[in-house]
Design a protein around this motif. Structure first.
Motif, PDB file in Angstrom:
ATOM      1  N   MET A 136       9.045  53.338   6.510  1.00  0.00           N
ATOM      2  CA  MET A 136       8.436  52.290   5.692  1.00  0.00           C
ATOM      3  C   MET A 136       9.071  50.919   5.909  1.00  0.00           C
ATOM      4  O   MET A 136       8.360  49.917   6.096  1.00  0.00           O
ATOM      5  N   ILE A 137      10.399  50.846   5.881  1.00  0.00           N
ATOM      6  CA  ILE A 137      11.067  49.544   6.017  1.00  0.00           C
ATOM      7  C   ILE A 137      10.871  48.950   7.415  1.00  0.00           C
ATOM      8  O   ILE A 137      10.516  47.767   7.541  1.00  0.00           O
ATOM      9  N   PRO A 138      11.060  49.723   8.524  1.00  0.00           N
ATOM     10  CA  PRO A 138      10.771  49.147   9.847  1.00  0.00           C
ATOM     11  C   PRO A 138       9.319  48.698   9.981  1.00  0.00           C
ATOM     12  O   PRO A 138       9.042  47.657  10.584  1.00  0.00           O
ATOM     13  N   PHE A 139       8.400  49.477   9.405  1.00  0.00           N
ATOM     14  CA  PHE A 139       6.983  49.103   9.461  1.00  0.00           C
ATOM     15  C   PHE A 139       6.748  47.770   8.760  1.00  0.00           C
ATOM     16  O   PHE A 139       6.053  46.890   9.268  1.00  0.00           O
ATOM     17  N   ALA A 140       7.359  47.622   7.570  1.00  0.00           N
ATOM     18  CA  ALA A 140       7.205  46.376   6.813  1.00  0.00           C
ATOM     19  C   ALA A 140       7.838  45.194   7.541  1.00  0.00           C
ATOM     20  O   ALA A 140       7.296  44.088   7.542  1.00  0.00           O
ATOM     21  N   VAL A 141       8.989  45.422   8.177  1.00  0.00           N
ATOM     22  CA  VAL A 141       9.677  44.349   8.898  1.00  0.00           C
ATOM     23  C   VAL A 141       8.832  43.868  10.076  1.00  0.00           C
ATOM     24  O   VAL A 141       8.651  42.658  10.287  1.00  0.00           O
ATOM     25  N   GLN A 150      16.692  42.243  10.012  1.00  0.00           N
ATOM     26  CA  GLN A 150      17.346  43.179  10.926  1.00  0.00           C
ATOM     27  C   GLN A 150      18.551  43.852  10.269  1.00  0.00           C
ATOM     28  O   GLN A 150      18.777  45.045  10.466  1.00  0.00           O
ATOM     29  N   SER A 151      19.312  43.101   9.490  1.00  0.00           N
ATOM     30  CA  SER A 151      20.461  43.676   8.791  1.00  0.00           C
ATOM     31  C   SER A 151      20.017  44.798   7.864  1.00  0.00           C
ATOM     32  O   SER A 151      20.618  45.884   7.838  1.00  0.00           O
ATOM     33  N   THR A 152      18.945  44.538   7.111  1.00  0.00           N
ATOM     34  CA  THR A 152      18.408  45.549   6.206  1.00  0.00           C
ATOM     35  C   THR A 152      17.906  46.760   6.975  1.00  0.00           C
ATOM     36  O   THR A 152      18.159  47.911   6.603  1.00  0.00           O
ATOM     37  N   GLU A 153      17.203  46.501   8.068  1.00  0.00           N
ATOM     38  CA  GLU A 153      16.640  47.580   8.884  1.00  0.00           C
ATOM     39  C   GLU A 153      17.752  48.424   9.501  1.00  0.00           C
ATOM     40  O   GLU A 153      17.706  49.666   9.450  1.00  0.00           O
ATOM     41  N   TYR A 154      18.758  47.793  10.079  1.00  0.00           N
ATOM     42  CA  TYR A 154      19.843  48.523  10.728  1.00  0.00           C
ATOM     43  C   TYR A 154      20.665  49.322   9.720  1.00  0.00           C
ATOM     44  O   TYR A 154      21.139  50.417  10.027  1.00  0.00           O
ATOM     45  N   TRP A 155      20.842  48.749   8.521  1.00  0.00           N
ATOM     46  CA  TRP A 155      21.577  49.491   7.497  1.00  0.00           C
ATOM     47  C   TRP A 155      20.809  50.757   7.108  1.00  0.00           C
ATOM     48  O   TRP A 155      21.395  51.828   6.923  1.00  0.00           O
ATOM     49  N   GLY A 156      19.492  50.643   7.004  1.00  0.00           N
ATOM     50  CA  GLY A 156      18.683  51.820   6.705  1.00  0.00           C
ATOM     51  C   GLY A 156      18.790  52.874   7.789  1.00  0.00           C
ATOM     52  O   GLY A 156      18.924  54.076   7.500  1.00  0.00           O
ATOM     53  N   TYR A 157      18.736  52.451   9.057  1.00  0.00           N
ATOM     54  CA  TYR A 157      18.897  53.386  10.168  1.00  0.00           C
ATOM     55  C   TYR A 157      20.261  54.098  10.089  1.00  0.00           C
ATOM     56  O   TYR A 157      20.360  55.308  10.292  1.00  0.00           O
ATOM     57  N   THR A 158      21.305  53.320   9.818  1.00  0.00           N
ATOM     58  CA  THR A 158      22.658  53.887   9.760  1.00  0.00           C
ATOM     59  C   THR A 158      22.761  54.970   8.707  1.00  0.00           C
ATOM     60  O   THR A 158      23.280  56.075   8.968  1.00  0.00           O
ATOM     61  N   CYS A 159      22.261  54.682   7.505  1.00  0.00           N
ATOM     62  CA  CYS A 159      22.345  55.658   6.413  1.00  0.00           C
ATOM     63  C   CYS A 159      21.530  56.910   6.724  1.00  0.00           C
ATOM     64  O   CYS A 159      21.986  58.035   6.479  1.00  0.00           O
ATOM     65  N   SER A 160      20.333  56.731   7.260  1.00  0.00           N
ATOM     66  CA  SER A 160      19.467  57.879   7.528  1.00  0.00           C
ATOM     67  C   SER A 160      20.013  58.771   8.639  1.00  0.00           C
ATOM     68  O   SER A 160      20.066  59.994   8.500  1.00  0.00           O
ATOM     69  N   ILE A 161      20.424  58.165   9.733  1.00  0.00           N
ATOM     70  CA  ILE A 161      20.916  58.959  10.862  1.00  0.00           C
ATOM     71  C   ILE A 161      22.229  59.646  10.494  1.00  0.00           C
ATOM     72  O   ILE A 161      22.460  60.810  10.856  1.00  0.00           O
ATOM     73  N   ALA A 162      23.094  58.949   9.752  1.00  0.00           N
ATOM     74  CA  ALA A 162      24.341  59.575   9.290  1.00  0.00           C
ATOM     75  C   ALA A 162      24.039  60.745   8.360  1.00  0.00           C
ATOM     76  O   ALA A 162      24.689  61.797   8.426  1.00  0.00           O
ATOM     77  N   GLY A 163      23.031  60.590   7.502  1.00  0.00           N
ATOM     78  CA  GLY A 163      22.646  61.675   6.609  1.00  0.00           C
ATOM     79  C   GLY A 163      22.126  62.877   7.364  1.00  0.00           C
ATOM     80  O   GLY A 163      22.460  64.025   7.048  1.00  0.00           O
ATOM     81  N   LEU A 164      21.306  62.634   8.377  1.00  0.00           N
ATOM     82  CA  LEU A 164      20.798  63.741   9.193  1.00  0.00           C
ATOM     83  C   LEU A 164      21.936  64.449   9.930  1.00  0.00           C
ATOM     84  O   LEU A 164      21.955  65.680  10.032  1.00  0.00           O
TER      85      LEU A 164
END
Length: 412
Positions: free
Chosen positions: A375-380, A45-59
């Motif tokens: 990809m990462i949420p799917f894998a998780v 979950q930590s990895t998944e949430y960090w990915g969400y944070t970076c992507s949404i902030a980038g958008l």
């Protein structure tokens, strides 16, 4: 060439930004989240949430740049905008230190995510408008040289600032690493911005009513070669960004100590500088497009190494596979970015360079989407292993490489 005062001031900002990218975004913030999320969020979950944070902030940063850019450019407010993003970024970085005063551990991971979201938006927004100032301080002939020096100094700034953080690992068992690293990054970013804010002046290049995103996108859609490259770039650079963002969390999952993670990332910076120059040299012999395809092939091998690492039962072998993948990243990361920019400059008309490079920068800086959001949420959810999301990035890498082969690049 002898740099002007404005050019030297502009160049000083790249190491300042790179310090934040290295210390905070790549290392300290994800490790800080993983450390304080224990007992609240699972490792996946930590990895998944960090990915969400970076992507949404980038958008969010990309949307701000696209919709506010024309008015800011026409109003000669790019330096002011860089100053505002820098201020919010420095304050966000310092805000991490307030975490140590919070007693409710259940809230800490979510507060870290919120602070990271603000900091990444500030970093990416400042980066975008900083890039656009290159047109104000250089002639067309100077642009390649000044831009290349900025890239090189960025590597140096990241390396030196990171070295300043390493002694903190040995003080009181690393107790002061996180607060010290955040303070160093904030000071480095803030102080490094002062020459630019003081000495860089602007001039209006294009009137605001002449800059329309829809016109630019319509032109790109008509130019098949440019469209193919941007689609290819979107696919493979997303993989590059995803792997870099997740590297520290994967290392944490391997039970590597923070000091070993720091030394690994330090090694990547040292490897990256000469190999970026090597890729540029080899591009003159084999062509830039072939060298980008070579780099993509190496990234596919890296994804395969992560796959093997995920299923390997021997802990020691997993660690060595991680080191091998990290070394390969250091070899190709700088080369694929610098040569992509070079190839793009070869296929676009000189008269539309500014607006087309704005779109290119949006693709390059704000598109870590496929990996963290798909990809990462799917894998998780399917396997319970976030690192297998890296394995799935083989598909966009391969698709990006295929599209790139269709791009026609005029070579010397």
């Amino acid at each position: 060439m002898a740099f002007s005062k404005a050019q030297k001031s502009w160049l000083a900002y790249d190491p300042a930004l790179s310090a934040y990218a290295m210390i905070v975004r790549t290392v300290a913030a994800p490790l800080f989240l993983a450390t304080y999320a224990q007992g609240v969020l699972s490792e996946a979950q930590s990895t998944e949430y960090w990915g969400y944070t970076c992507s949404i902030a980038g958008l969010a940063a990309g949307a701000i740049s696209v919709f506010s850019g024309p008015k800011i450019d026409a109003g000669n407010k790019k330096v002011l905008t860089v100053a505002l993003f820098t201020l919010t970024g420095v304050l966000s970085t310092l805000a991490y230190t307030a975490i140590f005063c919070i007693k409710n551990s259940l809230l800490i991971p979510y507060i870290i995510i919120g602070i990271s979201f603000s900091g990444i938006i500030s970093f990416m927004g400042a980066n975008s408008f900083y890039d656009s100032l290159l047109l104000n301080i250089t002639t067309r002939k100077e642009r390649d040289t000044v831009s290349s020096w900025g890239f090189a100094l960025g590597y140096a700034g990241a390396l030196i600032s990171f070295l300043c953080c390493l002694p903190l690992m040995s003080i009181a068992g690393g107790k002061y690493f996180f607060p010290g690293a955040f303070i160093i990054a904030a000071l480095w970013w803030g102080l490094g911005s002062l020459p630019l804010l003081k000495n860089v002046r602007e001039k209006t290049v294009v009137a605001a009513d002449r800059i329309k995103l829809t016109d630019t996108l319509r032109f790109i859609c008509k130019e098949k070669n440019i469209l193919l490259f941007l689609l290819a770039y979107f696919l493979y650079i997303d993989g590059v960004g995803t792997i870099m963002m997740q590297a520290a969390l994967i290392a944490k999952g391997l039970q590597l100590s923070n000091s070993k993670i720091m030394l690994t990332i330090l090694a990547l910076q040292i490897i990256g500088m000469p190999f970026t120059l090597l890729f540029g040299f080899l591009a003159k012999i084999f062509s830039a497009k072939k060298m980008i395809l070579t780099a993509i092939s190496i990234y596919i091998v890296i994804a395969m190494l992560v796959t093997i690492m995920s299923f390997c039962p021997a802990a020691e072998i997993r660690v060595w596979l991680f080191y091998a993948a990290a070394g390969a990243i250091g070899m190709v990361q700088g080369g694929i970015q610098s040569l992509s920019r070079s190839v793009f400059s070869m296929i676009i008309p000189a008269g539309r360079a500014a607006e087309l490079f704005a779109v290119y920068n949006i693709f390059g800086r704000f598109t870590t989407i496929i990996g963290p959001l798909v990809m990462i949420p799917f894998a998780v959810h399917l396997w319970g292993k976030a690192e297998l999301g890296i394995s799935l990035m083989i598909l966009p890498f391969a698709c990006g490489a295929f599209l790139l082969t269709k791009v026609k690049v005029p070579e010397n």
